[in-house]
Design a protein around this motif. Structure first.
Motif, PDB file in Angstrom:
ATOM      1  N   LEU A   1       0.835  -1.200   0.000  1.00 33.29           N
ATOM      2  CA  LEU A   1       0.000   0.000   0.000  1.00 33.29           C
ATOM      3  C   LEU A   1       0.871   1.253   0.000  1.00 33.29           C
ATOM      4  CD1 LEU A   1      -2.984   1.041   0.400  1.00 33.29           C
ATOM      5  CD2 LEU A   1      -2.482   1.137   2.823  1.00 33.29           C
ATOM      6  N   ARG A   2       1.879   1.235   0.884  1.00 27.49           N
ATOM      7  CA  ARG A   2       2.749   2.413   0.966  1.00 27.49           C
ATOM      8  C   ARG A   2       3.456   2.656  -0.353  1.00 27.49           C
ATOM      9  NH1 ARG A   2       5.672   1.055   6.676  1.00 27.49           N
ATOM     10  NH2 ARG A   2       4.047   1.843   8.047  1.00 27.49           N
ATOM     11  N   SER A   3       3.954   1.584  -0.956  1.00 25.17           N
ATOM     12  CA  SER A   3       4.722   1.857  -2.174  1.00 25.17           C
ATOM     13  C   SER A   3       3.783   2.278  -3.305  1.00 25.17           C
ATOM     14  CB  SER A   3       5.630   0.688  -2.544  1.00 25.17           C
ATOM     15  OG  SER A   3       4.888  -0.318  -3.129  1.00 25.17           O
ATOM     16  N   SER A   4       2.532   1.781  -3.303  1.00 29.59           N
ATOM     17  CA  SER A   4       1.624   2.225  -4.371  1.00 29.59           C
ATOM     18  C   SER A   4       1.277   3.709  -4.197  1.00 29.59           C
ATOM     19  CB  SER A   4       0.365   1.360  -4.426  1.00 29.59           C
ATOM     20  OG  SER A   4      -0.559   1.781  -3.457  1.00 29.59           O
ATOM     21  N   ILE A   5       1.169   4.145  -2.944  1.00 31.99           N
ATOM     22  CA  ILE A   5       0.882   5.575  -2.729  1.00 31.99           C
ATOM     23  C   ILE A   5       2.086   6.413  -3.182  1.00 31.99           C
ATOM     24  CG2 ILE A   5       0.409   7.345  -0.996  1.00 31.99           C
ATOM     25  CD1 ILE A   5      -1.046   5.155   0.612  1.00 31.99           C
ATOM     26  N   ASP A   6       3.278   5.943  -2.824  1.00 34.23           N
ATOM     27  CA  ASP A   6       4.485   6.663  -3.263  1.00 34.23           C
ATOM     28  C   ASP A   6       4.510   6.782  -4.784  1.00 34.23           C
ATOM     29  OD1 ASP A   6       5.221   6.931  -0.679  1.00 34.23           O
ATOM     30  OD2 ASP A   6       6.709   5.323  -0.678  1.00 34.23           O
ATOM     31  N   ASP A   7       4.164   5.672  -5.444  1.00 34.12           N
ATOM     32  CA  ASP A   7       4.156   5.680  -6.920  1.00 34.12           C
ATOM     33  C   ASP A   7       3.194   6.725  -7.449  1.00 34.12           C
ATOM     34  OD1 ASP A   7       5.928   3.722  -7.064  1.00 34.12           O
ATOM     35  OD2 ASP A   7       4.549   2.137  -7.748  1.00 34.12           O
ATOM     36  N   MET A   8       1.989   6.726  -6.863  1.00 28.80           N
ATOM     37  CA  MET A   8       0.960   7.663  -7.348  1.00 28.80           C
ATOM     38  C   MET A   8       1.431   9.101  -7.169  1.00 28.80           C
ATOM     39  SD  MET A   8      -2.804   6.223  -6.438  1.00 28.80           S
ATOM     40  CE  MET A   8      -2.596   5.651  -4.777  1.00 28.80           C
ATOM     41  N   ILE A   9       2.058   9.356  -6.020  1.00 31.26           N
ATOM     42  CA  ILE A   9       2.525  10.724  -5.773  1.00 31.26           C
ATOM     43  C   ILE A   9       3.611  11.086  -6.778  1.00 31.26           C
ATOM     44  CG2 ILE A   9       3.771  12.195  -4.128  1.00 31.26           C
ATOM     45  CD1 ILE A   9       2.166  10.859  -1.907  1.00 31.26           C
TER      46      ILE A   9
ATOM     47  N   TYR B   1      -2.956  10.221   2.639  1.00 28.13           N
ATOM     48  CA  TYR B   1      -2.910   8.755   2.648  1.00 28.13           C
ATOM     49  C   TYR B   1      -1.537   8.285   3.131  1.00 28.13           C
ATOM     50  CZ  TYR B   1      -7.131   8.188  -0.234  1.00 28.13           C
ATOM     51  OH  TYR B   1      -8.416   8.181  -0.717  1.00 28.13           O
ATOM     52  N   ARG B   2      -0.520   8.943   2.591  1.00 34.32           N
ATOM     53  CA  ARG B   2       0.840   8.507   2.930  1.00 34.32           C
ATOM     54  C   ARG B   2       1.070   8.673   4.434  1.00 34.32           C
ATOM     55  NH1 ARG B   2       5.826   9.762  -0.787  1.00 34.32           N
ATOM     56  NH2 ARG B   2       5.484  11.958  -0.409  1.00 34.32           N
ATOM     57  N   MET B   3       0.590   9.800   4.953  1.00 36.14           N
ATOM     58  CA  MET B   3       0.792  10.049   6.378  1.00 36.14           C
ATOM     59  C   MET B   3       0.082   8.962   7.210  1.00 36.14           C
ATOM     60  SD  MET B   3      -0.445  13.424   8.340  1.00 36.14           S
ATOM     61  CE  MET B   3      -2.089  12.831   8.624  1.00 36.14           C
ATOM     62  N   PHE B   4      -1.155   8.663   6.838  1.00 38.44           N
ATOM     63  CA  PHE B   4      -1.892   7.655   7.606  1.00 38.44           C
ATOM     64  C   PHE B   4      -1.262   6.271   7.463  1.00 38.44           C
ATOM     65  CE2 PHE B   4      -5.907  10.395   7.367  1.00 38.44           C
ATOM     66  CZ  PHE B   4      -5.781  10.771   8.689  1.00 38.44           C
TER      67      PHE B   4
END
Ligand code: PEP
Ligand code: MG
Length: 755
Positions: free
Chosen positions: A228-236, A254-257
């Motif tokens: 999940l974290r890496s997918s959010i990083d990717d999106m950002i 999202y990343r913070m949570f």
């Protein structure tokens, strides 16, 4: 007494065995409360179920008087049990009887118990019941015990959701889970739709609650969180602006949570107590939802929404990868229920099966609302917590006129709405029959009825309604529903498709009317104190001509060899229009030099929607090939009422003689100059208002597709000469009348004109 007997994991395992036993629902509940009491070394364990009437009924008990089962009830907020249900939070009290909310029910025999631990039975953030343990001795239950009881409550929530306990409800004492609810919101698109709930983002159904191996579950959770974290990083990193219009800010949240230690700790604790990783997420998510529903601060609420979204993403990773976007298997009579939704997502659904749309967010000017109106789907927005209350497949009714949503309606409500829908359909059928009748008043005056459009999905309405042409094509809609700026090629393609669809019927394209309330998510926003009076429409076009030039070029290319009409929005001075014409001339020259076929006829017009034009009408008519009155904005600026603000939007009536005099002066100027004039605001689509417009001289109107039938029905039975004789003196009279509407209604009534 810390540490329950055998711990929560053993309890969950035993519960699983009981769930699998082939016994009656009551016998199962009775066994469950005994198990919980034994495991937690409590003398009492009781389970209360929330009924549709808002009271809590004792459904099972170990330790209290069993005769009280199905007899003892608590009102919402009454006693400790009622308080837990209301607040959706646990209560842990060493001395329950001294709590101000304690309420003694003599039939239960609970006076001898001092300590009390109660937790809400939650599903999707909604309270379905309350689970309680009690002891004689004064004690404060440990945090682990509170956690264990909450985990156990999940099993009961699932049992309730499965419908198994419905059989235990006495007549008139239905369980709340399935109760009919009426919700209200804001009207987005008119019409009545009956059908079944399709959750746009279906909740992942966690069927596997109990795990044998917490280490394995912990590993699954960790892996899913890492993904999940890496997918959010990717999106950002990619700067994604996904369907729902996710902006960087949301992604950052999202990343913070996703790194929030408190959240992760709660998830891990839930796993330690014996849940599967997905059940742990659901359990923590349910608490978040319960908090969200009780949160009144809009900012904090929004953040809890973000956390809820994040939990959804995590759940999908753990179990339901293939569950997002189940559009492919849309049932007949689908009513889409979503928290928020982008316009493109709505267009992805099969229109032939859509009967309605209900959103938790999204006001009348949201882009998805525009698309819903274009598709003719009844829609209601700003409906609080509808995604929490609705289950896939529930019966639901959407009334886009009154902005009510009836979830799981009672049979009489459903029957009433079926009748309402039938009446509407019959009326529509009558309008369809008028399709091929020439639009001419009873005394023979021809009137041109045109469509307002803006998307490809609007075009079939031309044939369906028999409209003369498209009087207003709002080109900004293509820009508003896109996820990024449409390229010149994409614009050209749309304009070609429109021209192909209209054939030899006339179409008037309006150049980009962005700014104000029409925001493009991908365009940098300028902070403005008064966006309606700000940098918008032709003002942007003239200040940054690149965009306008590209659009004009695409329009001219698309119209090679045929007639085209282009008009400009929000023009405030003749000079602005002259400058816009110069841009068109330049593009025309450019295309001619490059060998493109020119349009066979090019007419350039002005939207009259800024009152300053009222005082330069003759100069304007000398420059323009035609005028089109944008009455929505003209009214807004004439009376200084924000058209989007329901508190003031209807404060003044457009049938005020002052407004009608202004409109009459526009028609008169156009007539003097011999140029065509039309009106394309909402005003023209309401039969009684259209009557007034005809009386003051309009012979061309443009309106939404649903209005063509009613307006045509009106004019077919109208004696326009008689009406004009009646109305014109009213318009000229300086008697301070706020509106001539009642007089027009009386005229219509007297002459049998359907309005
Ligand atoms: C108007 O202002 O009346 C109009 C037709 O344009 P829009 O509603 O798109 O501003
Ligand atoms: Mg306008």
């Amino acid at each position: 007494m810390r540490g329950a007997l055998g711990g929560p994991r053993l309890l969950l395992r035993r519960l699983r065995e009981v769930m699998a036993e082939p016994v009656s629902a009551q016998a199962r509940l009775d066994k469950i409360v005994v198990l919980i009491a034994n495991n937690m070394v409590a003398e009492v364990c009781s389970f209360y179920v929330l009924r549709a009437d808002g009271t809590l009924e004792l459904y099972a008990t170990e330790g209290l008087n069993r005769d009280a089962v199905h007899l003892t009830t608590m009102r919402a907020g009454e006693g400790l049990v009622g308080l837990i249900a209301q607040q959706a939070q646990p209560l842990n009290l060493p001395n329950a009887q001294s709590h101000p909310s304690f309420s003694y029910k003599p039939e239960t025999g609970e006076e001898i118990y001092q300590s009390f631990l109660g937790v809400p039975v939650l599903r999707g953030g909604n309270t379905l019941g309350v689970l309680v343990v009690q002891n004689r001795a004064h004690r404060l239950y440990s945090e682990e015990e509170v956690e264990a009881l909450q985990t156990t409550a999940m099993v009961l929530a699932e049992m309730l959701a499965s419908g198994e306990l419905q059989t235990l409800a006495r007549p008139g004492a239905d369980i709340a889970l399935r109760r009919p609810v009426t919700l209200s919101g804001q009207p987005l698109a008119d019409g009545v739709g009956l059908g079944y709930v399709v959750l746009h983002e279906p909740r992942v159904v966690v069927s596997n609650l109990i795990a044998d191996d917490p280490v394995r579950e912990g590993g699954r959770l960790d892996a899913a969180i890492a993904e999940l974290r890496s997918s959010i990083d990717d999106m950002i990193e990619r700067g994604d602006v996904a369907h729902g219009g996710e902006h960087r800010e949301v992604l950052e949240t999202y990343r913070m949570f996703a790194h929030d230690q408190g959240w992760l700790r709660r998830l891990r604790e839930a796993i330690t107590s014996g849940l599967t990783a997905e059940a742990a997420v659901e359990r923590v998510q349910s608490d978040t939802r319960a908090r969200m529903m009780r949160q009144t601060d809009p900012y904090l609420r929004e953040r809890l929404h973000d956390l809820d979204d994040l939990a959804n993403r995590l759940l999908h990773r753990l179990v339901g990868r293939d569950m997002v976007g189940s559009q492919s298997v849309l049932p007949d009579n689908a009513i889409i229920v979503a928290r928020a939704m982008g316009p493109a997502a709505l267009l992805d659904y099969d229109r032939s099966r859509l009967r309605g749309l209900v959103l938790e967010e999204g006001g009348p000017t949201s882009h998805v609302a525009i698309v819903a109106r274009a598709l003719g789907i009844p829609a209601v927005g700003n409906v609080e917590n509808v995604t929490g209350l609705a289950e896939s497949g529930d019966a639901i009714i959407v009334d886009g006129g009154t902005a009510h949503v009836h979830l799981r309606p009672q049979p009489d409500v459903e029957a009433a709405f079926r009748e309402k829908a039938r009446l509407r359909a019959r009326r529509q059928e009558q309008y369809r029959k008028l399709r091929d009748r020439p639009a001419r008043t009873r005394d023979g005056v021809p009137v041109s009825l045109n469509l307002n459009a803006g998307l490809l999905v609007d075009l079939p309405h031309l044939d369906e309604t028999g409209a003369h042409g498209i009087g207003l094509f709002r080109t900004e809609l293509q820009f508003m529903i896109a996820e990024r700026m449409p390229s010149a090629g994409e614009q050209l393609e749309l304009y070609r498709s429109v021209l192909a669809a209209v054939g030899d019927r006339p179409v008037t394209f309006r150049t980009l009317d962005i700014g104000g309330d029409k925001v493009l998510p991908y365009m940098r926003q300028v902070e403005e104190e008064n966006p309606a009076l700000g940098w918008r429409a032709i003002r942007i076009g003239l200040d940054r001509p690149g965009l306008l030039r590209a659009q004009v070029r695409a329009l001219l290319k698309a119209a090679g060899g045929r007639d085209i009409r282009i008009m400009f929005p929000m023009v405030a001075t003749v000079d602005e229009f002259v400058r816009a014409k110069a841009i068109v001339a330049r593009e025309r020259g450019h295309l001619a030099r490059h060998g493109y076929e020119p349009p066979s006829a090019l007419k350039l017009g002005v939207m009259v929607e800024v009152p300053s034009l009222l005082f330069q009408l003759d100069e304007l008519c000398a420059e323009a090939d035609f005028l089109s009155v944008g009455s929505n904005d003209l009214m807004q600026f004439l009376f200084a009422v924000d058209r989007e603000n329901p508190q003031v939007a209807n404060r003044f009536d457009a049938l005020n003689p002052v407004c009608l005099r202004a409109l009459r002066s526009i028609v008169a100027a156009a007539d003097r100059a011999g140029i065509p004039v039309t009106l394309c605001g909402e005003l023209g689509g309401r039969p009684i208002d259209a009557m007034a417009l005809l009386a003051i001289g309009f012979r061309s109107l443009s309106m939404s597709p649903a209005s063509i039938g009613p307006v045509k029905a009106m004019l077919l039975s109208l004696d326009l000469a008689a009406l004009a004789d009646y109305v014109l003196p009213l318009v000229s009279a300086h008697d301070g009348l706020p509106s001539i509407r009642p007089k027009l209604a009386a005229f219509a009534d007297e002459h049998g004109i359907p309005v």
